[in-house]
Design a protein around this motif. Structure first.
Motif, PDB file in Angstrom:
ATOM      1  N   ALA A  95      41.177  49.999  51.825  1.00 44.84           N
ATOM      2  CA  ALA A  95      41.407  48.881  52.438  1.00 44.84           C
ATOM      3  C   ALA A  95      42.694  48.213  52.112  1.00 44.84           C
ATOM      4  CB  ALA A  95      40.591  47.872  51.718  1.00 44.84           C
ATOM      5  N   TYR A  96      43.573  48.437  50.813  1.00 49.91           N
ATOM      6  CA  TYR A  96      44.855  48.345  50.397  1.00 49.91           C
ATOM      7  C   TYR A  96      45.800  49.040  51.440  1.00 49.91           C
ATOM      8  CZ  TYR A  96      49.262  49.237  47.772  1.00 49.91           C
ATOM      9  OH  TYR A  96      50.332  49.208  47.158  1.00 49.91           O
ATOM     10  N   THR A  97      45.641  50.311  51.666  1.00 46.15           N
ATOM     11  CA  THR A  97      46.840  51.118  52.420  1.00 46.15           C
ATOM     12  C   THR A  97      46.460  50.535  53.848  1.00 46.15           C
ATOM     13  OG1 THR A  97      45.144  53.023  52.456  1.00 46.15           O
ATOM     14  CG2 THR A  97      47.134  52.771  50.852  1.00 46.15           C
ATOM     15  N   ALA A  98      45.388  50.588  54.436  1.00 42.87           N
ATOM     16  CA  ALA A  98      45.106  50.055  55.896  1.00 42.87           C
ATOM     17  C   ALA A  98      45.811  48.673  56.091  1.00 42.87           C
ATOM     18  CB  ALA A  98      43.774  49.756  56.254  1.00 42.87           C
ATOM     19  N   ILE A 151      52.364  45.146  51.282  1.00 39.17           N
ATOM     20  CA  ILE A 151      51.769  45.130  49.961  1.00 39.17           C
ATOM     21  C   ILE A 151      51.925  44.202  49.300  1.00 39.17           C
ATOM     22  CG2 ILE A 151      52.069  46.634  47.950  1.00 39.17           C
ATOM     23  CD1 ILE A 151      53.076  49.127  49.563  1.00 39.17           C
ATOM     24  N   ALA A 152      53.001  43.348  49.210  1.00 36.73           N
ATOM     25  CA  ALA A 152      53.296  42.223  48.389  1.00 36.73           C
ATOM     26  C   ALA A 152      52.134  41.133  48.887  1.00 36.73           C
ATOM     27  CB  ALA A 152      54.566  41.462  48.694  1.00 36.73           C
ATOM     28  N   ASP A 153      51.815  41.049  50.077  1.00 37.37           N
ATOM     29  CA  ASP A 153      50.943  40.154  50.818  1.00 37.37           C
ATOM     30  C   ASP A 153      49.601  40.377  50.165  1.00 37.37           C
ATOM     31  OD1 ASP A 153      50.570  37.711  52.709  1.00 37.37           O
ATOM     32  OD2 ASP A 153      49.835  39.041  53.724  1.00 37.37           O
ATOM     33  N   PHE A 154      49.290  41.993  50.319  1.00 37.05           N
ATOM     34  CA  PHE A 154      47.864  42.252  49.788  1.00 37.05           C
ATOM     35  C   PHE A 154      47.828  41.630  48.435  1.00 37.05           C
ATOM     36  CE2 PHE A 154      44.975  45.032  47.811  1.00 37.05           C
ATOM     37  CZ  PHE A 154      43.699  45.211  48.702  1.00 37.05           C
ATOM     38  N   LYS A 155      48.511  41.981  47.497  1.00 39.07           N
ATOM     39  CA  LYS A 155      48.537  41.903  46.183  1.00 39.07           C
ATOM     40  C   LYS A 155      48.546  40.522  45.825  1.00 39.07           C
ATOM     41  CE  LYS A 155      50.687  45.975  44.446  1.00 39.07           C
ATOM     42  NZ  LYS A 155      49.663  46.429  43.323  1.00 39.07           N
ATOM     43  N   LEU A 156      49.131  39.478  46.709  1.00 34.46           N
ATOM     44  CA  LEU A 156      49.002  37.996  46.307  1.00 34.46           C
ATOM     45  C   LEU A 156      47.791  37.286  46.947  1.00 34.46           C
ATOM     46  CD1 LEU A 156      52.723  37.196  47.024  1.00 34.46           C
ATOM     47  CD2 LEU A 156      51.620  37.424  44.793  1.00 34.46           C
ATOM     48  N   LYS A 157      47.166  37.877  48.130  1.00 34.53           N
ATOM     49  CA  LYS A 157      45.843  37.410  48.874  1.00 34.53           C
ATOM     50  C   LYS A 157      44.951  37.996  48.258  1.00 34.53           C
ATOM     51  CE  LYS A 157      48.224  35.912  53.069  1.00 34.53           C
ATOM     52  NZ  LYS A 157      48.210  36.059  54.630  1.00 34.53           N
ATOM     53  N   VAL A 162      43.753  39.349  45.288  1.00 29.77           N
ATOM     54  CA  VAL A 162      44.113  39.414  43.892  1.00 29.77           C
ATOM     55  C   VAL A 162      43.009  40.328  43.106  1.00 29.77           C
ATOM     56  CG1 VAL A 162      44.540  38.173  41.799  1.00 29.77           C
ATOM     57  CG2 VAL A 162      45.432  37.416  43.793  1.00 29.77           C
ATOM     58  N   GLU A 163      41.756  40.122  43.454  1.00 29.72           N
ATOM     59  CA  GLU A 163      40.894  40.720  42.831  1.00 29.72           C
ATOM     60  C   GLU A 163      40.906  42.448  42.906  1.00 29.72           C
ATOM     61  OE1 GLU A 163      38.031  39.940  40.612  1.00 29.72           O
ATOM     62  OE2 GLU A 163      39.453  38.130  40.323  1.00 29.72           O
ATOM     63  N   GLU A 164      41.032  42.457  44.250  1.00 23.19           N
ATOM     64  CA  GLU A 164      41.287  44.066  44.745  1.00 23.19           C
ATOM     65  C   GLU A 164      42.462  44.602  44.096  1.00 23.19           C
ATOM     66  OE1 GLU A 164      40.162  41.669  46.676  1.00 23.19           O
ATOM     67  OE2 GLU A 164      38.026  42.255  47.140  1.00 23.19           O
ATOM     68  N   ALA A 165      43.526  44.157  44.078  1.00 22.66           N
ATOM     69  CA  ALA A 165      44.987  44.310  43.690  1.00 22.66           C
ATOM     70  C   ALA A 165      44.826  44.499  42.023  1.00 22.66           C
ATOM     71  CB  ALA A 165      45.917  43.463  44.005  1.00 22.66           C
ATOM     72  N   MET A 166      44.244  43.736  41.388  1.00 15.77           N
ATOM     73  CA  MET A 166      43.985  44.070  39.830  1.00 15.77           C
ATOM     74  C   MET A 166      43.137  45.184  39.501  1.00 15.77           C
ATOM     75  SD  MET A 166      45.720  41.277  38.337  1.00 15.77           S
ATOM     76  CE  MET A 166      44.836  40.810  36.816  1.00 15.77           C
ATOM     77  N   PHE A 167      42.083  45.254  40.368  1.00 16.57           N
ATOM     78  CA  PHE A 167      41.217  46.462  40.228  1.00 16.57           C
ATOM     79  C   PHE A 167      42.065  47.833  40.360  1.00 16.57           C
ATOM     80  CE2 PHE A 167      38.312  49.760  41.713  1.00 16.57           C
ATOM     81  CZ  PHE A 167      37.332  49.661  40.616  1.00 16.57           C
ATOM     82  N   LEU A 168      42.888  47.880  41.293  1.00 12.94           N
ATOM     83  CA  LEU A 168      43.791  49.046  41.503  1.00 12.94           C
ATOM     84  C   LEU A 168      44.769  49.085  40.291  1.00 12.94           C
ATOM     85  CD1 LEU A 168      44.654  49.006  45.464  1.00 12.94           C
ATOM     86  CD2 LEU A 168      43.096  50.552  43.993  1.00 12.94           C
ATOM     87  N   ALA A 169      45.550  47.945  40.058  1.00  8.05           N
ATOM     88  CA  ALA A 169      46.206  48.129  38.798  1.00  8.05           C
ATOM     89  C   ALA A 169      45.356  48.598  37.403  1.00  8.05           C
ATOM     90  CB  ALA A 169      46.771  46.562  38.565  1.00  8.05           C
ATOM     91  N   GLN A 170      44.458  48.106  37.088  1.00 12.06           N
ATOM     92  CA  GLN A 170      43.757  48.951  36.287  1.00 12.06           C
ATOM     93  C   GLN A 170      43.327  50.424  36.391  1.00 12.06           C
ATOM     94  OE1 GLN A 170      41.802  47.595  33.445  1.00 12.06           O
ATOM     95  NE2 GLN A 170      41.196  45.372  33.945  1.00 12.06           N
ATOM     96  N   CYS A 171      43.043  50.726  37.671  1.00  8.84           N
ATOM     97  CA  CYS A 171      42.791  52.232  37.958  1.00  8.84           C
ATOM     98  C   CYS A 171      44.105  53.014  37.779  1.00  8.84           C
ATOM     99  CB  CYS A 171      42.372  52.291  39.431  1.00  8.84           C
ATOM    100  SG  CYS A 171      40.625  51.677  39.627  1.00  8.84           S
ATOM    101  N   ASP A 172      45.048  52.268  37.923  1.00  9.88           N
ATOM    102  CA  ASP A 172      46.329  53.072  37.872  1.00  9.88           C
ATOM    103  C   ASP A 172      46.876  53.302  36.550  1.00  9.88           C
ATOM    104  OD1 ASP A 172      46.662  53.320  40.677  1.00  9.88           O
ATOM    105  OD2 ASP A 172      48.096  51.496  40.808  1.00  9.88           O
ATOM    106  N   ASN A 173      46.002  52.469  35.627  1.00 11.69           N
ATOM    107  CA  ASN A 173      46.551  52.606  34.162  1.00 11.69           C
ATOM    108  C   ASN A 173      45.518  53.053  33.125  1.00 11.69           C
ATOM    109  OD1 ASN A 173      49.355  51.528  34.384  1.00 11.69           O
ATOM    110  ND2 ASN A 173      48.292  49.788  35.149  1.00 11.69           N
TER     111      ASN A 173
END
Length: 192
Positions: A67-70, A93-99, A101-112
């Motif tokens: 969903a993020y990359t689409a 990407i910035a727009d996705f991370k700001l709109k 947020v839950e999904e972007a935070m999850f991806l950040a958790q997964c990356d780390n």
């Protein structure tokens, strides 16, 4: 048809509960029983959709990454300049991370975390192929520094996760000027 819709709703509730609990508690403090309870399903229902917790987390990761990359590549076209292409992708990407947020935070958790298995992580990287191809084109054209894609990502894209977290904590509010400054800093970090 009603059964199929109910099945889709249950699976979506499990995905949403997983994202929420991982974001708030971390992976290890998110047992299947809590996911089921938050999704309002019986714990056994999870196993109709996922083999185990590892399978659940990997599949949720891949769904969110997709969903993020689409979203990120929606307005991108290969026939625009490297700088314009990077700007288009970066701002999406910035727009996705700001709109989202839950999904972007999850991806950040997964990356780390090592919780995502390597096969799923590699599959997730495939979703970034348009960006990787753009960087490769930029290197060939002498526009982008000849660095590893990991370094390019770390310097130009990853800072958005930091800004998202700071915004989420209420420490820093991103306005349009900040986003333009952040984009320029990202571009300056990778351009030759």
């Amino acid at each position: 048809m009603a059964k199929l819709q109910k099945s889709i709703e249950k699976r979506n509730a499990l995905v949403k509960a997983t994202i929420n609990l991982v974001n708030n508690n971390g992976f290890h403090a998110t047992p299947m029983s809590k996911i089921a309870k938050m999704a309002n399903v019986s714990p056994a229902t999870i196993y109709l959709y996922f083999e185990n917790k590892q399978d659940l987390v990997n599949k949720v990761y891949l769904e969110v990454k997709s969903a993020y990359t689409a979203y990120a590549f929606k307005n991108y076209s290969n026939d625009i300049s490297v700088v314009k292409g990077f700007e288009t992708i970066w701002k999406r990407i910035a727009d996705f991370k700001l709109k989202e947020v839950e999904e972007a935070m999850f991806l950040a958790q997964c990356d780390n975390t090592p919780i995502i298995d390597e096969a799923s992580r590699q599959e997730g990287l495939k979703h970034l192929q348009p960006l990787l191809d753009l960087w490769e084109r930029g290197k060939k054209e002498g526009i982008i520094k000849p660095l590893s894609p990991y370094l390019l990502y770390a310097y130009s894209i990853n800072p958005l996760s930091f800004l998202m977290v700071m915004r989420q904590r209420g420490v820093f509010q991103l306005n349009q000027d900040h986003l333009e400054d952040a984009f320029q800093a990202a571009w300056n970090s990778i351009k030759k």
